[in-house]
Design a protein around this motif. Structure first.
Motif, short mmCIF file in Angstrom:
data_model
loop_
_atom_site.label_atom_id
_atom_site.label_comp_id
_atom_site.label_asym_id
_atom_site.label_seq_id
_atom_site.Cartn_x
_atom_site.Cartn_y
_atom_site.Cartn_z
N PHE A 19 0.77 -1.23 0.00
CA PHE A 19 0.00 0.00 0.00
C PHE A 19 0.80 1.29 0.00
CE2 PHE A 19 -4.11 -1.60 0.40
CZ PHE A 19 -4.12 -2.68 1.26
N CYS A 20 2.12 1.20 0.08
CA CYS A 20 2.88 2.36 0.53
C CYS A 20 2.75 3.65 -0.28
CB CYS A 20 4.35 1.99 0.64
SG CYS A 20 4.83 0.57 -0.27
N ARG A 21 2.43 3.65 -1.50
CA ARG A 21 2.42 4.75 -2.46
C ARG A 21 2.33 6.19 -1.93
NH1 ARG A 21 -2.66 2.95 -4.63
NH2 ARG A 21 -2.83 2.22 -2.50
N PHE A 22 3.38 6.94 -2.21
CA PHE A 22 3.47 8.33 -1.77
C PHE A 22 2.40 9.21 -2.43
CE2 PHE A 22 5.10 12.65 -2.35
CZ PHE A 22 5.44 12.98 -1.05
N CYS A 23 2.18 8.99 -3.72
CA CYS A 23 1.28 9.90 -4.46
C CYS A 23 -0.20 9.61 -4.26
CB CYS A 23 1.57 9.83 -5.96
SG CYS A 23 3.26 10.20 -6.38
N GLU A 24 -0.54 8.42 -3.84
CA GLU A 24 -1.95 8.04 -3.90
C GLU A 24 -2.58 7.64 -2.58
OE1 GLU A 24 -0.71 5.18 -6.52
OE2 GLU A 24 -1.07 6.32 -8.33
N TYR A 74 5.92 7.36 5.48
CA TYR A 74 6.85 8.36 4.95
C TYR A 74 7.46 9.17 6.09
CZ TYR A 74 9.00 11.61 1.73
OH TYR A 74 9.94 12.35 1.04
N ASP A 75 6.69 9.50 7.10
CA ASP A 75 7.22 10.23 8.28
C ASP A 75 8.10 9.33 9.13
OD1 ASP A 75 6.08 12.63 7.69
OD2 ASP A 75 4.68 12.68 9.37
N ILE A 76 7.58 8.14 9.44
CA ILE A 76 8.34 7.23 10.32
C ILE A 76 9.67 6.87 9.65
CG2 ILE A 76 8.27 5.00 11.53
CD1 ILE A 76 5.11 5.25 11.20
N GLY A 77 9.58 6.59 8.34
CA GLY A 77 10.78 6.22 7.58
C GLY A 77 11.78 7.38 7.52
N ALA A 78 11.28 8.60 7.39
CA ALA A 78 12.18 9.76 7.32
C ALA A 78 13.01 9.84 8.60
CB ALA A 78 11.39 11.04 7.13
N PHE A 79 12.35 9.66 9.73
CA PHE A 79 13.07 9.78 11.00
C PHE A 79 14.06 8.61 11.17
CE2 PHE A 79 13.27 9.26 15.72
CZ PHE A 79 14.03 10.39 15.94
N LEU A 80 13.56 7.39 10.97
CA LEU A 80 14.44 6.22 11.15
C LEU A 80 15.57 6.22 10.13
CD1 LEU A 80 11.83 3.37 11.88
CD2 LEU A 80 13.17 4.72 13.52
N GLY A 81 15.26 6.53 8.88
CA GLY A 81 16.28 6.54 7.82
C GLY A 81 17.37 7.56 8.11
N ASN A 82 16.99 8.72 8.62
CA ASN A 82 18.00 9.72 8.94
C ASN A 82 18.82 9.35 10.17
OD1 ASN A 82 18.07 12.55 7.30
ND2 ASN A 82 16.15 11.43 6.99
N LEU A 83 18.22 8.59 11.10
CA LEU A 83 19.03 8.07 12.22
C LEU A 83 20.04 7.05 11.70
CD1 LEU A 83 16.44 7.56 15.14
CD2 LEU A 83 18.22 9.31 14.97
N ILE A 84 19.62 6.25 10.72
CA ILE A 84 20.57 5.27 10.15
C ILE A 84 21.71 6.01 9.43
CG2 ILE A 84 20.86 3.28 8.62
CD1 ILE A 84 17.91 2.55 9.12
N LEU A 85 21.37 7.09 8.73
CA LEU A 85 22.43 7.89 8.10
C LEU A 85 23.40 8.41 9.17
CD1 LEU A 85 20.54 10.07 5.43
CD2 LEU A 85 21.91 8.01 5.04
#
Ligand code: ADP
Ligand code: SR1
Ligand code: MG
Ligand code: MG
Length: 450
Positions: free
Chosen positions: A254-259, A296-307
């Motif tokens: 289901f993840c789709r950013f646009c829809e 998209y929000d949860i991933g942004a935070f976790l992804g930036n912590l991984i960076l």
């Protein structure tokens, strides 16, 4: 009387502006004699002024009609300021502990007046580069995400309320289109804006453009809908097999950013969108807000912590090898997801018989089906978050907008080593996200990429 037409503010015109707005001038007791005014914007898009005297303070954030980090050649609607104000108000209502208070908004001037997050507040990313631990960060961010996402979703609201708000935020289309371009498109094609640590990552950047499986997954994150039972998928799967790929989709994704208008998301929740102290976490800068996928929000935070984690070896020196700090980042990643899951499902349980129309109590009326539904929802959300988080890691290494975590590593070879590790990890997570059953497995995968 505030200004009657838009104009970019400078230190002097800003003072004239403040004099004309009681909601702002009252914050500094109408005393303009010893006023400190400074432009401090260090983000990619806007201008931010601190206004301060002994009586009080505030900040003014103004959107100009272009992308600040690129210049006037990249035009961008200043209406983003309106959506930032809307979202600050709504998220502030839902989670006042973690959102700065808004004092004033002027749509003509594309300008927001809000609480000055005074020192020792600093941008989280700077704290992560400096190796500072924030013991309450995971708890606070889990709280912010659980409340702002749950209360704007159909788990809590009626479809009428939801559609009304979705329609309002559809107006933020230009900001969504910017994300579509810089996160989901440019890193996978030749673009004038892309850059990377060359020559070290030349091959890796090219490999992204040729990685068909990765591109297929990114398409799903952006807009494609795959359902193993649909004829469309069957045709695609057949074509892919002919090309030599074997894909197995066990679930509907289901993840789709646009829809996917799942909840009111911040839309840019990386580690420069929060200001922190040991006790306080304040989320700023929701100008990309719209009804989109929660992951998209949860991933942004976790992804930036991984960076941040992947960059630590570049900041290590003899007296501080950053090993303990890396462990703290891993714990924060794990705690954030676990606490988020706990808080989100607790809100769901508490409001199960409320107005939310996603799962009507008349249908989902026994503990077994409730448990099934919740488990499926959280598993899908976890996999969405991993996919989006990984896509956001990739864009920060080969796209237009890079991050201080890596940029502040002066030695290019050392920087490239850290970036390559992050890139490989992101590709693995993106392609294999459905195999991960819990956040502990992600932490193991991060460790394995050392
Ligand atoms: P942009 O949209 O350009 O990224 P931000 O909202 O992220 O703008 O703000 C840019 C910078 O301005 C932040 O990194 C921070 O240093 C400062 N800033 C923004 N809002 C505040 C605030 N409320 N209090 C103190 N500083 C702030
Ligand atoms: C031109 S891209 C600028 C980036 O900065 C913002 O913070 C968003 O992340 C956007 O993608
Ligand atoms: Mg910002
Ligand atoms: Mg911004």
């Amino acid at each position: 009387m505030a200004f009657s037409e838009f104009r970019p503010l400078h230190d002097n015109s800003l003072i004239d502006y403040v004099k004309s707005v009681p909601a702002l001038s009252s914050k500094i007791a109408n005393d303009f004699d010893n006023l400190f005014v400074k432009e401090v914007g260090d983000g990619n898009l806007n201008f931010v002024f601190i206004v301060l005297n002994s009586a009080g303070s505030f900040v003014i954030k103004q959107a100009l009609p272009y992308v600040r980090s690129i210049g006037e050649s990249w035009a961008m609607t200043k209406e983003r300021s309106y959506f930032e104000w809307l979202a600050l108000k709504e998220k502030g209502r839902l989670c006042p502990e973690h959102v700065p208070e808004v004092y004033h908004f002027d749509r003509t001037m594309s300008l927001i007046g809000m609480r000055y997050l005074e020192p020792p507040h600093i941008i989280l990313r700077k704290g992560l580069v400096a190796g500072i631990e924030y013991p309450l960060l995971a708890e606070h961010m889990a709280d912010f995400m659980a409340k702002t996402l749950f209360f704007t979703s159909l788990l809590f609201r009626t479809t009428s309320e939801h559609k009304r708000d979705v329609a309002e935020y559809c107006g933020n289309v230009e900001m969504c289109r910017l994300t579509e371009q810089v996160v989901f498109s440019d890193p996978y094609k030749v673009s004038e804006y892309n850059r990377w640590t060359s020559p070290y990552l030349d091959h890796d950047a090219e490999a992204l453009r040729e990685d068909n499986l990765l591109k297929l997954e990114v398409a799903e994150l952006k807009s494609k809908y795959y359902d193993q039972h649909s004829s469309f998928t069957a045709v695609c799967a057949a074509a892919i097999v002919v090309l030599g790929f074997f894909l197995l989709y066990k679930n509907i994704h289901f993840c789709r950013f646009c829809e996917r208008a799942q909840a009111l998301i911040h839309g840019d929740l990386h580690t420069s969108s929060m200001m922190v102290t040991h006790e306080s976490t304040q989320v700023i800068d929701p100008e990309f807000a719209f009804y989109g996928p929660m992951g998209y929000d949860i991933g942004a935070f976790l992804g930036n912590l991984i960076l941040a984690y992947c960059s630590q070896d570049g900041h290590a020196y003899q007296a501080n090898d950053r090993k303990a700090y890396k462990e703290w980042i891993l714990k924060t990643i794990e705690d954030t997801w676990n606490l988020f899951q706990h808080k989100f499902t607790a809100l769901w349980d508490e409001h199960r018989n409320g107005a939310g129309e996603a799962y009507l109590p008349a249908i989902y009326n026994n503990p077994e089906v409730q448990l099934l539904v919740q488990k499926k929802y959280m598993t899908d959300l976890f996999h969405d978050s991993l996919g989006f988080g990984a896509a956001k890691m990739i864009r920060r290494i080969v796209g237009v907008a890079h991050v201080e975590d890596f940029e502040s590593i002066a030695d290019a070879a050392k920087r490239a080593t850290c970036e390559k590790r992050a890139l490989d990890l992101a590709k693995t997570i993106l392609k294999e996200r459905r195999k991960f059953e819990g956040i502990a497995e992600i932490v193991s995968a991060i460790r394995k990429h050392e």
